[in-house]
Write an enzyme that holds these catalytic residues in place. Sequence first.
Site, PDB file in Angstrom:
ATOM      1  N   ASP A  32       0.855  -1.181   0.000  1.00 43.80           N
ATOM      2  CA  ASP A  32       0.000   0.000   0.000  1.00 43.80           C
ATOM      3  C   ASP A  32       0.899   1.241   0.000  1.00 43.80           C
ATOM      4  O   ASP A  32       2.122   1.141   0.138  1.00 43.80           O
ATOM      5  CB  ASP A  32      -0.876  -0.038   1.254  1.00 43.80           C
ATOM      6  CG  ASP A  32      -2.093   0.878   1.169  1.00 43.80           C
ATOM      7  OD1 ASP A  32      -2.282   1.542   0.132  1.00 43.80           O
ATOM      8  OD2 ASP A  32      -2.857   0.925   2.151  1.00 43.80           O
TER       9      ASP A  32
ATOM     10  N   ASP B 216      -9.072   3.709  -1.832  1.00 48.38           N
ATOM     11  CA  ASP B 216      -9.895   4.037  -0.664  1.00 48.38           C
ATOM     12  C   ASP B 216     -11.236   4.625  -1.079  1.00 48.38           C
ATOM     13  O   ASP B 216     -11.463   5.839  -1.017  1.00 48.38           O
ATOM     14  CB  ASP B 216      -9.130   5.014   0.238  1.00 48.38           C
ATOM     15  CG  ASP B 216      -7.863   4.391   0.799  1.00 48.38           C
ATOM     16  OD1 ASP B 216      -7.757   3.150   0.778  1.00 48.38           O
ATOM     17  OD2 ASP B 216      -6.979   5.134   1.240  1.00 48.38           O
TER      18      ASP B 216
END
Length: 916
Positions: free
Chosen positions: A521, A596
């Site tokens: 990430d 996200d």
Amino acid sequence: MAPLLALWLAVCLSGTWAVDRGNFKTCEQSAFCKRQRALKPGESPYRALLETMELTNTRLTLQLINDNNKVRLLLELYRLQGNITRVKINELKPLKPRYEVPDVLIREPTTEPLSVLSQDENGVVLSLGVESQRVIISARPFRLDIMEGSDVLMSLNSRGLLAFEHLRMRKDTFSYKVTSTVASVWDNIKRATKEEEEKVEEGMWEETFKSHTDSKPNGPSAISLDFSLPGVEHVYGIPEHADTLRLKTTDNGDPYRLYNLDVFQYELYNPMALYGAVPVMLAHNAQRTTGIFWFNAAETWVDISSNTAGKTVFGKMLDYVQGSSETPQTDVRWISESGIIDVFIMLGPTPKDVFSQYASLTGTQSFPPLASLGYHQCRWNYNDQEDVKSVDAGFDEHDIPYDFIWLDIEHTDGKRYFTWDPHKFANPKEMLQGLMDKKRKMVAIVDPHIKVDSNYKIHNEIRSRGFYVKNKDGGDYEGWCWPGSAGYPDFTRADMRAWWASMFAYDQYEGAMENMYTWNDMNEPSVFNGPEVTMHKDAVHGAWEHRDIHNLYGFYVQMATAEGLIQRSGGVERPFVLTRAFFAGSQRLGAVWTGDNAAEWDHLKVSIPMCLSLGLVGISFCGADIGGFFKSPSTELLVRWYQAGAYQPFFRAHAHLDTPRREPWLFGPENTALIREAVRQRYTLLPYWYQLFYRAYLTGEPVMRHGLKWLSVPLMVNFPSGRDLLVHPVTEEGARGVTAYLPGKDEVWFDVHTFQKHNGAQNLYIPVTMSSIPVFQRGGSIIPRKLRVRRSSTCMEHDPYTLYVALNLQRTAEGELYIDDGHTFNYEKKEFIYRRLSFANNALSSVNLASDAQFTTESWIERIIMLGASKPSKVTLRTADGQESQLEFDFDASMSVLTVRKPGMNAGADWTVTFQ
């Protein structure tokens, strides 16, 4: 500064922010974009110097001159194998080398001969060797046209927007005193003095955005080129954007931006940059599909205009009735901050050809472990080992299969990656062994920001080896991220990547086991206190600035991680690595997700075009966080998202730590049952998903595809699971029905739940309830399923297959079955089963597609379900050794469904079932 970081994190964790667009540049705020976009069409200063043309067996070279400043460029033209043309433009004599992207192409492309057809003072005509394809280079102004017969397929610089900012010496720091005997110095001096004739604009040598200043030591270096696409009305690709599949025109707003960024709670339906950047665009009309691969890793903006933009459907019909001669045309302009112009023009002519052409350059989708196609359960964060054990047990208690449980950043010791929290995860091997005993797996996060801590082995090693990215002054670059002050490894270095890969070895990564995989990430890279939440462009990677390589950083992180997982098994096991940032070629390395997102209906809807867009440019292994990462979904939204996600390639639920828990059984028995059914549908189709990924690995064709429409002409690239399943997930709140377009005038489609038959080329209204997932199987297809759903895909390894045979109007059908061990690279050694299943002349047969492959399976065929069938008088099985036996069957006359029970042949054997 620490209190400021704490405040930033507190706001993040609250989950109350939407994206602050003021944190991210518009084109007007990006000096090079503003400068280039101000150029007017039709005023090109570039001229081709035909007398400099040289033609060898592999390439053509030709100098271009800018008549305004007399700087010369070098044009290189290549005809490549597979109907691809490559065009490169660089400075003829740059002050220093300009960046050319390494490591993305899988090999140096194979060239084919070019030949001159004609030449005069106005230009030159070259043969491309394919039918009547040729390239026309016009001299004044420079223009390049690719033609087939009398049709122009694509034109370069037809609008005169080629721009190439040459490297130069800054006047206010340059000494005109000549002390060197090197002749080239005087050339540089003369070239620098030409700056007197050029306008020096704000932002060329230094640029400030908010509180951040970019020093630009090499000055302005932007490049730009326009492409015209006659006959093309719509274009696709250039992910990642949270937008429609068809790209919009940008005349009245910002261009599409390609610049990998950590965009907090991103907005939908705009051209803002997101986490990944693949500079590939596809254009299509009824006659042809083409592609443009703009091979540049710097910040890039893409302008799109169309002469049909804004016209209504009625207006287009009126043009047709009145005989308007205006041909649709789309014009595209690419603008990058640095590097060179290097573009691959993929000439199709079919969509399949373009997929193959792009795959020949950057590779195909990696072939994932079968288990990674199952369901993944994730959250930021599962609290401790007991929490993991409890969640795992919950899936068994509620009879919901899953393959992977995930751990986010809180599992580490103070955000130190490659470590475990000593209190919450004191015995990771015990936890992993518990999962292994159930044939399940884990993914743990490893981010590329490294806590600056002298007691942290990883940091000490990277610093002592000099592996960190440097700041402009030569020290280690540091920024803020989850651990606080962090260093950023320079993944552009092969030796750094090799060291990083070695850290995944079982004797280095304490607690890791063979059933633990990795998630990268924050690898845009995310720098909380950096400009636009990323790294300063004047940071240094060896000889290059970060501005040159920015969009490659995440690609390199995933590359090093995937290599680490391969090496730890001695090269035996396939890796699984999920990445947030990506570039062209990332398909070779693993999976991506859409970042996200939020628990909103529009985020569910946009996940479909976002993944479709990625599939069109090679990255098939894509999914979105089920339920939305931010906010809390309504129960209806959560159920509908599971139903849609079950038919997307990467199937993972994930949620922000500030949201209520949302394991599938927490919303009441009825909703648990609905989610269970969606997940079970995914598991029954795992054989089909696996076969599709094998084809993607072989050919580059996308796994998730769509019936794209241009006017009334559908492009048969069906969504989502290949051409044989068509899915129309319910994405509207409170929906009582959906309307699905079933393509194909001569096609028939079968509802996979009811077996009802529908004709193609119609918009079909489908009433829906909360249990509905509208899915149709195309007549003419055979799809293998495993109907015995167990707790994980590995538990189903030896289970039998059911073949769903859907007959078309010609009463034929075809399909494939692929089987291997599901997790090693042994398929590269021809250890697999690959069979063609076909029905014709009232006989269903299985024949070997890979006679040189060797593999055995314990799985057998336990059922054949034939849709659109007639009732036979008898059904006979004939095996490869000539033995015959009669098979039992049932026939439902009301639905024309024939079911053959327990035929019992091995899934890897030759056999024929005859229906008389």
